[in-house]
Design an enzyme around this catalytic site. Structure first.
Site, PDB file in Angstrom:
ATOM      1  N   ASP A  77       0.847  -1.197   0.000  1.00  0.00           N
ATOM      2  CA  ASP A  77       0.000   0.000   0.000  1.00  0.00           C
ATOM      3  C   ASP A  77       0.880   1.244   0.000  1.00  0.00           C
ATOM      4  OD1 ASP A  77      -1.689   2.116   0.572  1.00  0.00           O
ATOM      5  OD2 ASP A  77      -2.879   0.975   2.015  1.00  0.00           O
ATOM      6  N   ASP A 136      -6.376   6.302  -9.273  1.00  0.00           N
ATOM      7  CA  ASP A 136      -7.816   6.373  -8.978  1.00  0.00           C
ATOM      8  C   ASP A 136      -8.172   7.810  -8.574  1.00  0.00           C
ATOM      9  OD1 ASP A 136      -8.178   3.617  -9.397  1.00  0.00           O
ATOM     10  OD2 ASP A 136      -7.423   3.179  -7.395  1.00  0.00           O
TER      11      ASP A 136
HETATM   12  N1  SAM Z   1      -1.352   2.657 -13.877  1.00  0.00           N
HETATM   13  C1  SAM Z   1      -2.254   1.741 -14.542  1.00  0.00           C
HETATM   14  C2  SAM Z   1      -2.663   2.267 -15.873  1.00  0.00           C
HETATM   15  O1  SAM Z   1      -2.457   3.479 -16.114  1.00  0.00           O
HETATM   16  O2  SAM Z   1      -3.146   1.492 -16.714  1.00  0.00           O
HETATM   17  C3  SAM Z   1      -3.465   1.386 -13.653  1.00  0.00           C
HETATM   18  C4  SAM Z   1      -4.399   2.497 -13.295  1.00  0.00           C
HETATM   19  S1  SAM Z   1      -5.654   1.987 -12.145  1.00  0.00           S
HETATM   20  C5  SAM Z   1      -6.894   3.189 -12.336  1.00  0.00           C
HETATM   21  C6  SAM Z   1      -4.951   2.407 -10.577  1.00  0.00           C
HETATM   22  C7  SAM Z   1      -4.180   1.257  -9.921  1.00  0.00           C
HETATM   23  O3  SAM Z   1      -3.586   1.741  -8.723  1.00  0.00           O
HETATM   24  C8  SAM Z   1      -5.030   0.058  -9.539  1.00  0.00           C
HETATM   25  O4  SAM Z   1      -4.479  -1.127 -10.072  1.00  0.00           O
HETATM   26  C9  SAM Z   1      -5.036   0.077  -8.013  1.00  0.00           C
HETATM   27  O5  SAM Z   1      -5.134  -1.221  -7.456  1.00  0.00           O
HETATM   28  C10 SAM Z   1      -3.708   0.751  -7.711  1.00  0.00           C
HETATM   29  N2  SAM Z   1      -3.684   1.449  -6.408  1.00  0.00           N
HETATM   30  C11 SAM Z   1      -4.619   2.296  -5.938  1.00  0.00           C
HETATM   31  N3  SAM Z   1      -4.292   2.764  -4.717  1.00  0.00           N
HETATM   32  C12 SAM Z   1      -3.102   2.190  -4.410  1.00  0.00           C
HETATM   33  C13 SAM Z   1      -2.240   2.262  -3.260  1.00  0.00           C
HETATM   34  N4  SAM Z   1      -2.553   3.014  -2.199  1.00  0.00           N
HETATM   35  N5  SAM Z   1      -1.084   1.555  -3.275  1.00  0.00           N
HETATM   36  C14 SAM Z   1      -0.767   0.778  -4.355  1.00  0.00           C
HETATM   37  N6  SAM Z   1      -1.558   0.663  -5.456  1.00  0.00           N
HETATM   38  C15 SAM Z   1      -2.694   1.361  -5.484  1.00  0.00           C
END
Ligand code: SAM
Length: 210
Positions: A95, A117
């Site tokens: 995380d 996100d």
């Molecule tokens: N970067 C990729 C793309 O542009 O295709 C994925 C975008 S997706 C909307 C956002 C990703 O960030 C998700 O796979 C989610 O699980 C991850 N994520 C969100 N919050 C996170 C956190 N606090 N730590 C690690 N990963 C996180």
């Protein structure tokens, strides 16, 4: 990013502990994990990993760390790393809230945030990866000349991030309101970037120094 639950995901990640750290074994020891002193670049929220694996293939002398909180997503990145035989990538099932516990101060040269996100509701502001608590961590783990690169299709998150970065007194190196209008050949598109660009959305980009 939501993916169907794969009951075997954790076993698969654990079996590949030479590439994936699932339990913080290499916390504060990431250099040992790579076994060299090359520069470290990280991507927070890798999604399925097209971006980080393409970069890693292009730059074998840079160490890449992909951080993803979702195990069912991280397995897709691991598959790509294994298929390509990449030796300069490590993946963390982790995380990003606790980034500064994993990396040492001044250890990272570049941080990538791609299509994070947006968390549009005000009450979720603290979850946005450009909220001030995250910026504080990025500043701490980045070297003095290190940079943060951010791309998004989300106008709200883009505007929020501009303000948040400005309030944090970062130095803006690039602000682009339509990255694909005159796309650099070195721009690597992520899975989300392909999808939203095809739908006609503008792609925004910000690069800053702390
Ligand atoms: N970067 C990729 C793309 O542009 O295709 C994925 C975008 S997706 C909307 C956002 C990703 O960030 C998700 O796979 C989610 O699980 C991850 N994520 C969100 N919050 C996170 C956190 N606090 N730590 C690690 N990963 C996180």
């Amino acid at each position: 990013m939501r993916m169907r639950n794969k009951p075997w995901a954790m076993d698969y990640l654990t079996e590949n502990s030479h590439i994936v750290d699932v339990d913080g074994t290499y916390k504060t020891k990431i250099k040992e994990y790579f076994g060299n002193d090359n520069d470290i670049h990280i991507e927070v929220g890798t999604g399925m990993g097209q971006f980080i694996t393409t970069l890693a293939k292009q730059n074998p002398h840079i160490n890449y760390v992909g951080i993803e909180i979702e195990k069912n997503v991280l397995i897709r990145v691991l598959e790509k790393v294994l298929e390509e035989g990449l030796t300069n990538v490590r993946l963390l099932l982790y995380d990003a809230n606790l980034l500064d516990e994993y990396f040492n101060k001044d250890e990272v040269s570049k941080i990538y945030l791609n299509f994070s996100d947006p968390w549009p509701k005000n009450r979720h502001e603290k979850r946005r990866l450009t909220y001030k608590s995250f910026l504080k961590q990025y500043k701490s783990i980045l070297k003095d000349d290190g940079v943060l690169q951010f791309k998004t299709d989300n106008r709200g998150l883009f505007e929020y991030s501009l303000v948040s970065l400005n309030n944090f007194k970062t130095e803006f190196l690039e602000v682009n309101l339509d990255l694909h209008a005159d796309e650099d050949e070195d721009n690597i598109r992520t899975e989300y970037e392909e999808k939203f660009s095809q739908k006609g959305f503008n792609i925004y980009k910000i690069v800053v120094k702390f």
